[in-house]
Design a protein around this motif. Structure first.
Motif, PDB file in Angstrom:
ATOM      1  N   LYS A   1       0.829  -1.197   0.000  1.00 25.21           N
ATOM      2  CA  LYS A   1       0.000   0.000   0.000  1.00 25.21           C
ATOM      3  C   LYS A   1       0.869   1.255   0.000  1.00 25.21           C
ATOM      4  N   ALA A   2       0.501   2.238  -0.828  1.00 22.09           N
ATOM      5  CA  ALA A   2       1.236   3.499  -0.887  1.00 22.09           C
ATOM      6  C   ALA A   2       0.253   4.645  -1.051  1.00 22.09           C
ATOM      7  N   LEU A   3       0.696   5.823  -0.654  1.00 20.37           N
ATOM      8  CA  LEU A   3      -0.096   7.036  -0.816  1.00 20.37           C
ATOM      9  C   LEU A   3       0.564   7.908  -1.870  1.00 20.37           C
ATOM     10  N   LYS A   4      -0.199   8.279  -2.886  1.00 18.56           N
ATOM     11  CA  LYS A   4       0.332   9.118  -3.953  1.00 18.56           C
ATOM     12  C   LYS A   4       0.105  10.581  -3.601  1.00 18.56           C
ATOM     13  N   SER A   5       1.183  11.343  -3.614  1.00 24.37           N
ATOM     14  CA  SER A   5       1.111  12.763  -3.300  1.00 24.37           C
ATOM     15  C   SER A   5       1.575  13.568  -4.516  1.00 24.37           C
ATOM     16  N   ARG A   6       0.841  14.603  -4.856  1.00 22.95           N
ATOM     17  CA  ARG A   6       1.157  15.418  -6.035  1.00 22.95           C
ATOM     18  C   ARG A   6       1.787  16.756  -5.630  1.00 22.95           C
ATOM     19  N   ASN A   7       2.394  17.396  -6.643  1.00 29.91           N
ATOM     20  CA  ASN A   7       2.874  18.777  -6.527  1.00 29.91           C
ATOM     21  C   ASN A   7       3.912  18.967  -5.426  1.00 29.91           C
ATOM     22  N   ASN A   8       4.842  18.036  -5.335  1.00 29.26           N
ATOM     23  CA  ASN A   8       5.940  18.181  -4.395  1.00 29.26           C
ATOM     24  C   ASN A   8       7.126  18.832  -5.095  1.00 29.26           C
TER      25      ASN A   8
ATOM     26  N   ILE B   1      11.025  18.942  -5.566  1.00 31.36           N
ATOM     27  CA  ILE B   1      12.164  18.056  -5.375  1.00 31.36           C
ATOM     28  C   ILE B   1      13.401  18.696  -5.985  1.00 31.36           C
ATOM     29  N   LYS B   2      14.498  18.605  -5.271  1.00 34.64           N
ATOM     30  CA  LYS B   2      15.732  19.280  -5.680  1.00 34.64           C
ATOM     31  C   LYS B   2      16.908  18.327  -5.480  1.00 34.64           C
ATOM     32  N   ILE B   3      17.732  18.189  -6.522  1.00 35.14           N
ATOM     33  CA  ILE B   3      18.955  17.390  -6.461  1.00 35.14           C
ATOM     34  C   ILE B   3      20.069  18.275  -6.989  1.00 35.14           C
ATOM     35  N   GLY B   4      20.930  18.766  -6.107  1.00 34.31           N
ATOM     36  CA  GLY B   4      21.901  19.776  -6.515  1.00 34.31           C
ATOM     37  C   GLY B   4      21.164  20.999  -7.020  1.00 34.31           C
ATOM     38  N   ASP B   5      21.530  21.455  -8.218  1.00 42.73           N
ATOM     39  CA  ASP B   5      20.841  22.603  -8.834  1.00 42.73           C
ATOM     40  C   ASP B   5      19.710  22.178  -9.753  1.00 42.73           C
ATOM     41  N   ALA B   6      19.407  20.896  -9.789  1.00 39.75           N
ATOM     42  CA  ALA B   6      18.279  20.409 -10.586  1.00 39.75           C
ATOM     43  C   ALA B   6      17.016  20.453  -9.735  1.00 39.75           C
ATOM     44  N   ILE B   7      15.961  21.045 -10.289  1.00 40.87           N
ATOM     45  CA  ILE B   7      14.738  21.221  -9.515  1.00 40.87           C
ATOM     46  C   ILE B   7      13.518  20.895 -10.367  1.00 40.87           C
ATOM     47  N   LYS B   8      12.521  20.328  -9.716  1.00 43.81           N
ATOM     48  CA  LYS B   8      11.227  20.065 -10.338  1.00 43.81           C
ATOM     49  C   LYS B   8      10.158  20.470  -9.334  1.00 43.81           C
ATOM     50  N   LEU B   9       9.139  21.185  -9.817  1.00 40.34           N
ATOM     51  CA  LEU B   9       8.195  21.825  -8.902  1.00 40.34           C
ATOM     52  C   LEU B   9       6.894  21.078  -8.713  1.00 40.34           C
ATOM     53  N   ASN B  10       6.632  20.059  -9.483  1.00 40.94           N
ATOM     54  CA  ASN B  10       5.354  19.349  -9.320  1.00 40.94           C
ATOM     55  C   ASN B  10       5.535  17.843  -9.419  1.00 40.94           C
ATOM     56  N   GLN B  11       6.386  17.308  -8.560  1.00 38.79           N
ATOM     57  CA  GLN B  11       6.739  15.888  -8.603  1.00 38.79           C
ATOM     58  C   GLN B  11       5.734  15.033  -7.832  1.00 38.79           C
ATOM     59  N   ASP B  12       5.271  13.971  -8.484  1.00 37.27           N
ATOM     60  CA  ASP B  12       4.472  12.966  -7.782  1.00 37.27           C
ATOM     61  C   ASP B  12       5.405  12.084  -6.949  1.00 37.27           C
ATOM     62  N   ILE B  13       5.001  11.787  -5.726  1.00 42.67           N
ATOM     63  CA  ILE B  13       5.786  10.941  -4.828  1.00 42.67           C
ATOM     64  C   ILE B  13       4.866   9.883  -4.234  1.00 42.67           C
ATOM     65  N   TYR B  14       5.407   8.671  -4.061  1.00 40.46           N
ATOM     66  CA  TYR B  14       4.639   7.568  -3.514  1.00 40.46           C
ATOM     67  C   TYR B  14       5.221   7.199  -2.154  1.00 40.46           C
ATOM     68  N   ALA B  15       4.457   7.432  -1.099  1.00 36.07           N
ATOM     69  CA  ALA B  15       4.910   7.138   0.269  1.00 36.07           C
ATOM     70  C   ALA B  15       4.430   5.744   0.655  1.00 36.07           C
ATOM     71  N   VAL B  16       5.385   4.880   1.001  1.00 32.21           N
ATOM     72  CA  VAL B  16       5.083   3.497   1.360  1.00 32.21           C
ATOM     73  C   VAL B  16       5.174   3.348   2.873  1.00 32.21           C
ATOM     74  N   TYR B  17       4.091   2.859   3.487  1.00 32.54           N
ATOM     75  CA  TYR B  17       4.043   2.676   4.935  1.00 32.54           C
ATOM     76  C   TYR B  17       4.227   1.196   5.252  1.00 32.54           C
ATOM     77  N   ASP B  18       5.484   0.760   5.231  1.00 34.60           N
ATOM     78  CA  ASP B  18       5.789  -0.643   5.496  1.00 34.60           C
ATOM     79  C   ASP B  18       7.124  -0.686   6.223  1.00 34.60           C
ATOM     80  N   ASP B  19       7.112  -1.082   7.480  1.00 31.64           N
ATOM     81  CA  ASP B  19       8.332  -1.097   8.284  1.00 31.64           C
ATOM     82  C   ASP B  19       9.394  -2.037   7.726  1.00 31.64           C
ATOM     83  N   ASN B  20       8.984  -3.019   6.938  1.00 22.50           N
ATOM     84  CA  ASN B  20       9.954  -3.968   6.386  1.00 22.50           C
ATOM     85  C   ASN B  20      10.793  -3.354   5.268  1.00 22.50           C
TER      86      ASN B  20
END
Length: 448
Positions: free
Chosen positions: A98-105, A107-126
């Protein structure tokens, strides 16, 4: 200025702004940026910033969606809101996750940036890579970064260089090989060859920078892809849907165009663990970190190309764990350490130095104890029939000492490297087993 012209200019500006938000772009004048990474167990660990929070991610070309592992509830500080529940499937014998999809995040890696990134948060301790790698890993990213930029991975000097494709120029490289990429579900595949039982076999492999092994092959008798008689069964890794087990052995050689790697390690995962991976009928396995690290690599998804240049790791031996132990961080232990302090070392004759005075000097040592928290390392997998297994070690044992030195003096990777040492080397371990201290000795042995 004419109002119509103003409107046209405004719409053009707005469209370009929206377009720039929909992909990674380098936000500096050079339109390129260099970012250092850690290479841990053949995996690339990168600094990534999400919604202003700095985290460490794996660069994983084998994933099509960026995923955050929420075992530490970090999504609370990332301002990620639950927008949609989905289910993800990966390697392993378990069920979907199970994961939760979140929009419009952002995200920045060095000087590379994206302003509307979809991210999937996984709630699994394993799904927690930190214990096995020895550093916190909060997520994985692959396709979304690789599709937008030219990504150069310099494994030998441990940095990546990100460049806007429009400004990138290839340098002449006579010792490089350039191969075409194919894509399925936003994942890159390359055509190569393996030699098994003196027969060259063409194979299509997923390029998986998020895997620490060299090669995975899917057994197929009709193609001649099968394990040799010399193999051992082992834990291969942990996928999104659970643990993966299979056979480990060697191939005679592996070829990437003009490059040849002899006696390369190969794993044949159990069929039950790769049922999802075999949805792409043309796939024969994976090409992973233990081979990729032998090259400096340029990923160019827009042109569907990958460029390889051999580096200083190219001729490294392909070794296996000769102990049978898989270790992981197991929290911390409270350790009592002796702290010696010199209280008095001055002459007793008013500072006049002569032989008699010197001989009468006294040095008083005040022995005190200090307590500190040190990392603990536990056995999480133990290969049956291995030297450690035969010596009597067990899963769950916490290593206190290795070769008469406290384990906390080493990093996790330093201890693991000892288990890959030459056959015949003696390993002495003192372990804590449910409050009882036990000692074991064994010699490293070639698993074949």
């Amino acid at each position: 200025m004419d109002r119509r012209l103003i409107l046209i200019v405004f719409i053009f500006f707005l469209n370009n702004l929206v377009f720039s938000q929909s992909k990674f772009t380098i936000q500096n004048k050079r339109q390129t940026d260099k970012i250092s990474f850690k290479l841990i167990n053949n995996l690339i660990v990168l600094p990534v910033e999400i919604n202003g929070v700095s985290l460490s991610f794996l660069l994983d070309s084998g994933v099509s969606k960026p995923i955050i592992f929420n075992f530490l509830n970090i999504t609370d500080s990332l301002n990620i809101k639950e927008t949609e529940t989905i289910f993800l499937r990966g390697l392993g014998e378990g069920e979907t996750v199970k994961a939760l999809k979140s929009r419009n995040n952002i995200i920045k890696i060095g000087d590379a940036i994206k302003l509307n990134q979809d991210i999937y948060a996984v709630y699994d301790d394993n799904l927690n890579f930190a214990p096995r790698l020895g550093v916190p890993i909060y997520g994985i990213i692959g396709y979304d970064l690789l599709k937008d930029l030219i990504v150069e991975v310099n494994y030998s000097n441990r940095f990546i260089r990100l460049s806007n494709p429009e400004k990138y120029t290839y340098k002449e490289c006579r010792k490089c090989e350039r191969l075409n990429l194919e894509f399925y579900n936003n994942k890159p595949y390359v055509n190569s060859e393996v030699k098994i039982n003196d027969k060259k076999i063409p194979v299509k492999l997923l390029i998986d920078s998020g895997g620490s092994d060299a090669l995975w092959l899917f057994e197929d008798d009709s193609l001649g892809i099968k394990s040799s008689d010399k193999y051992f069964n082992d834990f291969l890794g942990h996928g999104l849907s659970g643990s993966v087990y299979g056979k480990r052995t060697k191939v005679d050689a592996f070829y990437l165009k003009g490059f040849e790697l002899r006696n390369a390690n190969v794993a044949y995962p159990d069929s039950s663990s790769i049922s999802f991976a075999r949805n792409f009928k043309g796939r024969n396995g994976s090409l992973a970190g233990n081979i990729l690290k032998r090259f400096n690599v340029i990923f160019d998804y827009r042109r569907a190309l990958i460029t390889l240049k051999r580096n200083s790791h190219f001729n490294d031996d392909f070794n296996y764990n000769r102990s049978g132990i898989e270790l992981a961080h197991d929290g911390v232990r409270l350790v009592r350490e002796i702290e010696n302090r010199v209280l008095n070392s001055s002459p007793t004759n008013g500072g006049i130095e002569n032989s008699e005075a010197v001989n009468s000097n006294k040095i008083v040592i005040n022995t005190q104890y200090q307590f500190s928290l040190k990392p603990a390392y536990a056995i999480v997998e133990l290969r049956e029939g291995s030297p450690a297994h035969e010596a009597g070690l067990m899963v769950g044992d916490v290593i206190l000492n290795i070769n008469s030195k406290a384990s906390y003096n080493y990093s996790l990777q330093q201890i693991v490297q000892m288990f890959y040492d030459e056959a015949g080397r003696k390993i002495r371990l003192r372990v804590d087993r449910k409050g009882e201290t036990l000692s074991y000795t064994f010699n490293l042995r070639d698993p074949f």
